[in-house]
Design an enzyme around this catalytic site. Sequence first.
Site, short mmCIF file in Angstrom:
data_model
loop_
_atom_site.label_atom_id
_atom_site.label_comp_id
_atom_site.label_asym_id
_atom_site.label_seq_id
_atom_site.Cartn_x
_atom_site.Cartn_y
_atom_site.Cartn_z
N GLY A 59 16.62 0.65 -30.12
CA GLY A 59 16.67 1.84 -29.04
C GLY A 59 15.13 2.04 -28.39
O GLY A 59 14.30 1.30 -28.76
N CYS A 60 15.00 3.16 -28.01
CA CYS A 60 13.70 3.57 -27.49
C CYS A 60 12.71 3.58 -28.57
O CYS A 60 12.65 4.18 -29.73
CB CYS A 60 13.74 4.98 -26.90
SG CYS A 60 12.06 5.62 -26.40
N PHE A 61 11.43 2.84 -28.20
CA PHE A 61 10.80 2.80 -29.41
C PHE A 61 9.90 3.93 -29.72
O PHE A 61 9.34 4.16 -30.55
CB PHE A 61 9.45 1.80 -29.16
CG PHE A 61 8.90 1.63 -27.62
CD1 PHE A 61 8.89 2.71 -26.64
CD2 PHE A 61 8.50 0.44 -27.15
CE1 PHE A 61 8.53 2.60 -25.44
CE2 PHE A 61 8.03 0.36 -25.95
CZ PHE A 61 7.78 1.17 -24.92
N TRP A 62 9.77 5.09 -29.00
CA TRP A 62 9.46 6.15 -29.17
C TRP A 62 9.90 7.01 -30.58
O TRP A 62 9.22 7.40 -31.32
CB TRP A 62 9.40 7.52 -28.15
CG TRP A 62 9.01 7.20 -26.72
CD1 TRP A 62 8.01 6.28 -26.47
CD2 TRP A 62 9.38 7.71 -25.50
NE1 TRP A 62 7.74 6.31 -25.30
CE2 TRP A 62 8.70 7.10 -24.41
CE3 TRP A 62 10.46 8.52 -25.13
CZ2 TRP A 62 8.75 7.33 -23.20
CZ3 TRP A 62 10.45 8.97 -23.94
CH2 TRP A 62 9.71 8.54 -22.87
#
Length: 237
Positions: A59-62
């Site tokens: 998913g989003c790397f954040w």
Amino acid sequence: MIRYRAFRIFPLAGAVLLAGLAACQPVATATEVTRLPAPAVDAAPISAGHDQVAVLAGGCFWGIEAVFEHVKGVRKVTAGYSGGAADTAHYEMVGSGTTGHAESVEVEFDPAQVSYGTLLQVFFSVALNPTELNRQGPDSGTQYRSVIFYGNAQQQKIATDYIAQLTRAKAFSAPIVTQVVPLQAFYPAEAYHQHYYDLHPDNPYIVFNDAPKVAHLQKLFPALYQPEQQFVEVQLH
């Protein structure tokens, strides 16, 4: 059924970009948060040694970055891209879903403090839903697929054996679709993506999607949790 609008907002070249506008999906029963068993196959403990690297995507790397920045034994975490070519390792291009890249994190860790298998235990327990194919929560596309990019044969064995272990234990109500593939290269993401969780805690996307992951890490792995985040300087490319 309540739905939220999730926004990904970040500066770029003096402007503000709005990306990833999507409905935040309710958590499925397959992703009820629980501490999964430790891998039966793991690297042998060592008393001292050189730092090692794990590259993971989900998913989003954040959010993945935020989770591992709070794990004891992790030296630094860098958001970036893996799976594609160097000339396409740029956010706008990766976002097309056609580059082969997945939003990834490079986790540099001290194997004397935390093992590779323990990192995978955290990864599957709190960082993602490994049963979602080419998506995570509100984000969809191949760039959000879940992947373990192994750097050597030992990492490959630990990862594949752990997925088989979780499958036998029926840890999830749906099949695990996380890929286990060799790491070809890791490319750091643009500077404005680094430590996004810490720098933008009030962003609705962070509040709804990523803050719960860090909270779950603290709850399920209190001995591993560290309140201070680890930072790394990354040059904009």
